[in-house]
Design an enzyme around this catalytic site. Structure first.
Site, mmCIF file in Angstrom:
data_model
loop_
_atom_site.group_PDB
_atom_site.id
_atom_site.type_symbol
_atom_site.label_atom_id
_atom_site.label_comp_id
_atom_site.label_asym_id
_atom_site.label_seq_id
_atom_site.Cartn_x
_atom_site.Cartn_y
_atom_site.Cartn_z
ATOM 1 C CB CYS A 332 -94.945 -55.150 -53.570
ATOM 2 S SG CYS A 332 -93.776 -54.226 -54.531
ATOM 3 C CG ASP A 333 -99.798 -59.930 -52.270
ATOM 4 O OD1 ASP A 333 -99.493 -61.098 -51.942
ATOM 5 O OD2 ASP A 333 -100.804 -59.355 -51.836
#
Ligand SMILES: *Cc1c(COP(=O)(O)O)cnc(C)c1O
Length: 384
Positions: A332-333
């Site tokens: 989730c980056d």
């Protein structure tokens, strides 16, 4: 990608990406370096892949080692190489790490400024070691043109300053041993060594005028691995380097060493990964697909930073039509996108759950992977 790796992966059933490295390829690469540069000692750059099996194979084959830290020095010693075969090649070292390396028997150190030379002289005094036995070489800046993974200005000084640094070492009683440079990693231009060799020979001459006789030129790493684009064979690098040495040093060719990292292990490894999701950002059929893998920048593919290194990716659908897609990792980056500016061609039939093989991943992957970013474990690796 070798048959041995394929066979290993056929029998592997656990979940998650993994890197498999074939030692036979490493051995073959070592032999090619030894043959292409017959009068040059090979110092394998440990940071490219510090797996104990790689280090012990290379130690057995007679390689020397370029270590970046005390921990790497210890890994090399544990693999069975003696300390005379180790160079502490990082120009940025704590004085207590220099002391520790000296106590472990290391006598060869890289520097690029006078402050670092002074640390080494003080550490030698503290360890009670005769300073004449401690060799230092000075790293010079290199413009790295032609390299796909350039090394910036972080290491090295201008050639004029190298003369001062080496003279300082000499005055402090250390052995001013030579000059080093690195032409940039994944260097596809065999001519890149020529300019650096010209600078090195000038430093040799200027030091000689001051009564300091240097002996060694460290030609660094930079030897490429084949990714998507083709690269020249090691033999062509050997020939270009030999031409440069003769051109700039005439019949007084110095002792030379090379420090291959990527070129020694890159093509020996492959990563098996899995497609987690294939999606589009709108219903528009012309819109580019996004393909998300279970490995990304934080799982070992850090060298896709700025899309520098483009790995070959094989799938089971490679005979089908291909279309561009954005390739991304699973975290989730938003930085975890591998190729977007220049989309990657993958088969249109690629589906969720398909396995993909990322080739040329034996160097600079496992040790770049994060420990638990987003809860993902570090990249598993197997040496066969
Ligand atoms: C990283 C490094 C190398 C290895 O470079 P490659 O391009 O991987 O061959 C060699 N020497 C030094 C000093 C390094 O830091």
């Amino acid at each position: 990608m070798t048959e041995r790796i394929r066979e290993f992966l056929r029998n592997r059933h656990e979940d998650g990406p993994c890197m498999v490295l074939d030692l036979e390829v490493v051995q073959d690469n070592y032999m090619k370096f030894a043959r292409a540069l017959p009068n040059t000692r090979v110092f394998y750059a440990v940071k490219a892949n510090p797996a104990p099996e790689v280090l012990s194979l290379l130690a057995k084959l007679g390689s020397c080692f370029d270590a970046a830290s005390v921990a790497e020095v210890q890994l090399v010693l544990a693999a069975g190489a003696t300390a005379e075969r180790i160079s502490f090649g990082n120009t940025i070292k704590k004085e207590r790490d220099i002391l520790r390396a000296l106590e472990l028997g290391v006598r060869l150190f890289a520097v690029d400024c006078e402050a670092e030379v002074e640390k080494i002289a003080r550490a030698a005094r503290e360890a009670g070691i005769d300073k004449r036995e401690v060799k230092v070489f000075c790293r010079i800046l290199c413009d790295c043109a032609g390299a796909e993974w350039p090394l910036s200005r972080k290491f090295g000084c201008v050639p004029e300053m190298a003369v001062e640094v080496l003279e300082h070492a000499y005055r402090l009683g250390l052995e001013a041993y030579g000059v080093s440079f690195h032409v940039g990693s994944q260097q596809r231009n065999t001519g890149a060594w020529d300019v650096a060799l010209a600078s090195a020979s000038r430093i040799f001459r200027e030091c000689a005028e001051r009564g300091i006789h240097l002996s060694m030129v460290n030609l660094g790493g930079g030897f490429p691995t084949k990714y998507l684009k083709s690269v020249p064979a090691v033999q062509s690098y050997g020939e270009a380097i030999f031409r440069g040495l003769t051109k700039h040093f005439g019949n007084r060719i110095p002792e030379t060493i090379i420090e291959p990292g990527r070129g020694m292990v890159g093509n020996a490894g492959a990563i098996e990964a899995e497609v987690v999701l294939v999606s589009r950002k709108s219903k528009d059929e012309d819109e580019v697909r996004w393909v998300y893998l279970d490995i990304g920048k934080f799982g070992g593919l850090a060298e896709t930073m700025d899309e520098s290194i483009r790995y070959p990716i094989r799938t089971e659908h490679d005979r089908d039509r291909k279309a561009p897609c954005v390739l991304a990792g699973p975290t989730c980056d938003s930085a975890d996108v591998l190729y977007e500016k220049e989309p990657y061609m993958l088969p249109v039939s690629l589906e969720i759950g398909d396995k993909v093989l990322i080739e040329g991943t034996g160097a600079y992957t496992t040790t770049y992977s994060a420990v638990a970013f987003n809860g993902f474990p570090p990249l598993k690796s197997y040496v066969i």
